[in-house]
Each structure stands twice: as C-alpha cells, then as structure tokens.
Design an enzyme around this catalytic site. Structure first.
Site, PDB file in Angstrom:
ATOM      1  N   HIS A  48       0.832  -1.189   0.000  1.00 33.41           N
ATOM      2  CA  HIS A  48       0.000   0.000   0.000  1.00 33.41           C
ATOM      3  C   HIS A  48       0.877   1.253   0.000  1.00 33.41           C
ATOM      4  O   HIS A  48       2.087   1.172   0.135  1.00 33.41           O
ATOM      5  CB  HIS A  48      -0.946   0.027   1.212  1.00 33.41           C
ATOM      6  CG  HIS A  48      -0.231   0.097   2.524  1.00 33.41           C
ATOM      7  ND1 HIS A  48       0.084  -1.029   3.246  1.00 33.41           N
ATOM      8  CD2 HIS A  48       0.228   1.148   3.240  1.00 33.41           C
ATOM      9  CE1 HIS A  48       0.715  -0.664   4.356  1.00 33.41           C
ATOM     10  NE2 HIS A  48       0.817   0.650   4.371  1.00 33.41           N
ATOM     11  N   SER A  49       0.209   2.381  -0.143  1.00 37.22           N
ATOM     12  CA  SER A  49       0.834   3.696  -0.041  1.00 37.22           C
ATOM     13  C   SER A  49      -0.033   4.537   0.879  1.00 37.22           C
ATOM     14  O   SER A  49      -1.206   4.224   1.082  1.00 37.22           O
ATOM     15  CB  SER A  49       0.905   4.336  -1.429  1.00 37.22           C
ATOM     16  OG  SER A  49       1.364   5.667  -1.353  1.00 37.22           O
TER      17      SER A  49
END
Length: 131
Positions: A48-49
């Site tokens: 994820h970011s």
C-alpha cells in the site's frame, strides 16, 4: 525517491546497547507505534501507499527487505540494524518481504490509523502518480 535512512543514536554499554527514538530523531511528531512479527516464510506485508502519513521502519531483530516505488522508479532497501531505520514519506508504495526467522519490524507512524489515508491498489497508486 522520497525516503531517508536515519541513524538512531546508539549508547554502547557492556551490559547491552541502548537506542532511543525521540522527537529530535524524526521530522514529524509520531502518533502511532506498531510492530510486525511472526511473519511466515515467503509472506509479505505492506502492499500500500499513504496519502499523508509518514512511517519510520526499524528491524528491531532479524532482517527484512522493503521494496519501494514512487510511481517512476523502484528501490530496494534491506533493514537489519536496530539502530538504523527507513523513513518513508507519503506517496511511496511499499512492500515488505524476505523476513528472516524471528524478525521484528517496528513502525513509528506520523498519525493514527485512518483507512481513508491508504491506497491499497497498485494500479490506482500508479494512476495517481503519472505526470
């Protein structure tokens, strides 16, 4: 790429070393601390970011690899020292893998958990980072 390796001061003592993370080490006030452990062989974490959150990762024990992507380039960092950490600024995709047996990853985050701050689909991340 918007990442930094930060040395954590190490106080050496024959009884055992000591390292301290306090507000002058990180360029943000931290609001959450969590850790990953007992990660099975071959498993990965992350994927994820964050839109606004920054995270500082430390291998308290053992080692693991962090694969980072800013939408234009990929960089790989291996963490294996308890007095050195990886500061990941917002807008960087991360995947943690290759955890050694007994490894512990400590994460010092700039904010509390907020699902709306996550980008969990890589294609969406890439679409947001095209220029």
């Amino acid at each position: 790429m918007n990442i930094d390796i930060i040395k954590i001061p190490k106080i050496e003592d024959p009884r055992g070393n000591l390292s301290v993370i306090q507000e002058d080490i990180l360029p943000y006030t931290f609001k959450r601390i969590y850790y990953l452990y007992d990660v099975p062989s071959g498993a990965y974490r992350g994927g994820h970011s964050h839109i606004a959150q920054k995270e500082f990762l430390i291998a308290l024990s053992g080692s693991f690899t962090v694969v980072l992507n800013d939408g234009h380039e990929t960089q790989t960092v291996t963490l294996n020292k308890p007095n050195e950490g990886l500061l990941i600024h917002e807008g960087i995709w991360r995947e943690l893998m290759d955890f050694s047996s007994g490894s512990v990853c400590l994460v010092v985050a700039s904010d509390v958990f907020d699902e709306d701050d996550y980008i969990r689909e890589f294609d969406e991340f890439l679409a947001d980072h095209k220029s």
